[in-house]
Design a protein around this motif. Sequence first.
Motif, PDB file in Angstrom:
ATOM      1  N   MET A  56       0.846  -1.195   0.000  1.00  0.00           N
ATOM      2  CA  MET A  56       0.000   0.000   0.000  1.00  0.00           C
ATOM      3  C   MET A  56       0.877   1.239   0.000  1.00  0.00           C
ATOM      4  O   MET A  56       1.773   1.371   0.825  1.00  0.00           O
ATOM      5  N   GLN A  57       0.589   2.134  -0.933  1.00  0.00           N
ATOM      6  CA  GLN A  57       1.296   3.407  -0.994  1.00  0.00           C
ATOM      7  C   GLN A  57       0.290   4.497  -0.637  1.00  0.00           C
ATOM      8  O   GLN A  57      -0.746   4.631  -1.272  1.00  0.00           O
ATOM      9  N   PHE A  58       0.609   5.284   0.377  1.00  0.00           N
ATOM     10  CA  PHE A  58      -0.311   6.292   0.893  1.00  0.00           C
ATOM     11  C   PHE A  58      -0.084   7.638   0.216  1.00  0.00           C
ATOM     12  O   PHE A  58       0.799   7.796  -0.611  1.00  0.00           O
ATOM     13  N   ARG A  59      -0.893   8.607   0.601  1.00  0.00           N
ATOM     14  CA  ARG A  59      -0.868   9.941  -0.006  1.00  0.00           C
ATOM     15  C   ARG A  59       0.503  10.596   0.066  1.00  0.00           C
ATOM     16  O   ARG A  59       0.909  11.317  -0.839  1.00  0.00           O
ATOM     17  N   VAL A  84     -11.696  -5.736   1.142  1.00  0.00           N
ATOM     18  CA  VAL A  84     -10.961  -5.787   2.402  1.00  0.00           C
ATOM     19  C   VAL A  84     -10.184  -4.491   2.615  1.00  0.00           C
ATOM     20  O   VAL A  84     -10.165  -3.938   3.716  1.00  0.00           O
ATOM     21  N   ILE A  85      -9.565  -3.989   1.563  1.00  0.00           N
ATOM     22  CA  ILE A  85      -8.807  -2.742   1.665  1.00  0.00           C
ATOM     23  C   ILE A  85      -9.745  -1.571   1.955  1.00  0.00           C
ATOM     24  O   ILE A  85      -9.423  -0.698   2.748  1.00  0.00           O
ATOM     25  N   HIS A  86     -10.912  -1.571   1.341  1.00  0.00           N
ATOM     26  CA  HIS A  86     -11.894  -0.517   1.610  1.00  0.00           C
ATOM     27  C   HIS A  86     -12.305  -0.533   3.077  1.00  0.00           C
ATOM     28  O   HIS A  86     -12.411   0.514   3.715  1.00  0.00           O
ATOM     29  N   GLU A  87     -12.533  -1.709   3.641  1.00  0.00           N
ATOM     30  CA  GLU A  87     -12.896  -1.834   5.050  1.00  0.00           C
ATOM     31  C   GLU A  87     -11.785  -1.268   5.935  1.00  0.00           C
ATOM     32  O   GLU A  87     -12.032  -0.536   6.887  1.00  0.00           O
ATOM     33  N   LEU A  94      -8.927   6.973   6.007  1.00  0.00           N
ATOM     34  CA  LEU A  94      -7.990   7.402   4.975  1.00  0.00           C
ATOM     35  C   LEU A  94      -8.751   7.682   3.685  1.00  0.00           C
ATOM     36  O   LEU A  94      -9.701   6.976   3.352  1.00  0.00           O
ATOM     37  N   GLU A  95      -8.316   8.716   2.971  1.00  0.00           N
ATOM     38  CA  GLU A  95      -8.992   9.093   1.732  1.00  0.00           C
ATOM     39  C   GLU A  95      -8.814   8.052   0.653  1.00  0.00           C
ATOM     40  O   GLU A  95      -9.769   7.561   0.086  1.00  0.00           O
ATOM     41  N   THR A 109      -8.028   2.654  -4.257  1.00  0.00           N
ATOM     42  CA  THR A 109      -9.247   2.450  -3.487  1.00  0.00           C
ATOM     43  C   THR A 109      -9.383   3.588  -2.497  1.00  0.00           C
ATOM     44  O   THR A 109      -8.405   4.052  -1.935  1.00  0.00           O
ATOM     45  N   SER A 110     -10.617   4.027  -2.272  1.00  0.00           N
ATOM     46  CA  SER A 110     -10.905   5.099  -1.328  1.00  0.00           C
ATOM     47  C   SER A 110     -11.695   4.559  -0.157  1.00  0.00           C
ATOM     48  O   SER A 110     -12.561   3.706  -0.333  1.00  0.00           O
ATOM     49  N   GLY A 111     -11.409   5.069   1.016  1.00  0.00           N
ATOM     50  CA  GLY A 111     -12.158   4.671   2.202  1.00  0.00           C
ATOM     51  C   GLY A 111     -13.359   5.547   2.456  1.00  0.00           C
ATOM     52  O   GLY A 111     -14.171   5.258   3.328  1.00  0.00           O
ATOM     53  N   LEU A 112     -13.494   6.630   1.698  1.00  0.00           N
ATOM     54  CA  LEU A 112     -14.587   7.570   1.932  1.00  0.00           C
ATOM     55  C   LEU A 112     -15.823   7.275   1.101  1.00  0.00           C
ATOM     56  O   LEU A 112     -16.899   7.760   1.398  1.00  0.00           O
ATOM     57  N   ILE A 113     -15.669   6.491   0.054  1.00  0.00           N
ATOM     58  CA  ILE A 113     -16.800   6.154  -0.806  1.00  0.00           C
ATOM     59  C   ILE A 113     -17.423   4.862  -0.293  1.00  0.00           C
ATOM     60  O   ILE A 113     -16.737   3.850  -0.174  1.00  0.00           O
TER      61      ILE A 113
END
Length: 151
Positions: A56-59, A84-87, A94-95, A109-113
């Motif tokens: 995973m590469q973050f912002r 799973v990543i969305h969860e 995280l955005e 993948t976004s966690g806000l949608i």
Amino acid sequence: MKTVQNEGKTIAEVVSIPNFRYGDKNIVLREESADEKGWRDSGLGKAATSNFRLEMQFRDKSVKYFSLLTEHGSDYAESEAVYVIHEFLAEQKLERVKWRIEKGPYHITSGLIPMKKKKAGLFNRTADSIMSINWRQRIHNFFYLDDADLE
């Protein structure tokens, strides 16, 4: 909006999976242990069929590695990892994150949608396997009218 980043630390340093895992009985996401990291870096990790490395590469461009465990193979891991990543992202607030499995293609993948896992019932799976395209077209023609039928 609350961010996970603390002063002087990257998102990868702050984000962690505490005493629980994400996923269900078919696929599980957890942090990569030091033993797994050494096992993969030595080159022996390529023979695994149920434990996949998830990058995973973050912002802020920081990278963290996780283990994705499934008994259903790499195709299943690739298709179900997004849920799973969305969860995980939704829980961590995280955005978005850029991720890939075992040096495969990158995904975002976004966690806000909001996202719900598609669950096909037994009837739908059976119908898809039995029905040919010809039968699907016949059923569609029976239940739905075209504009030409109304003239």
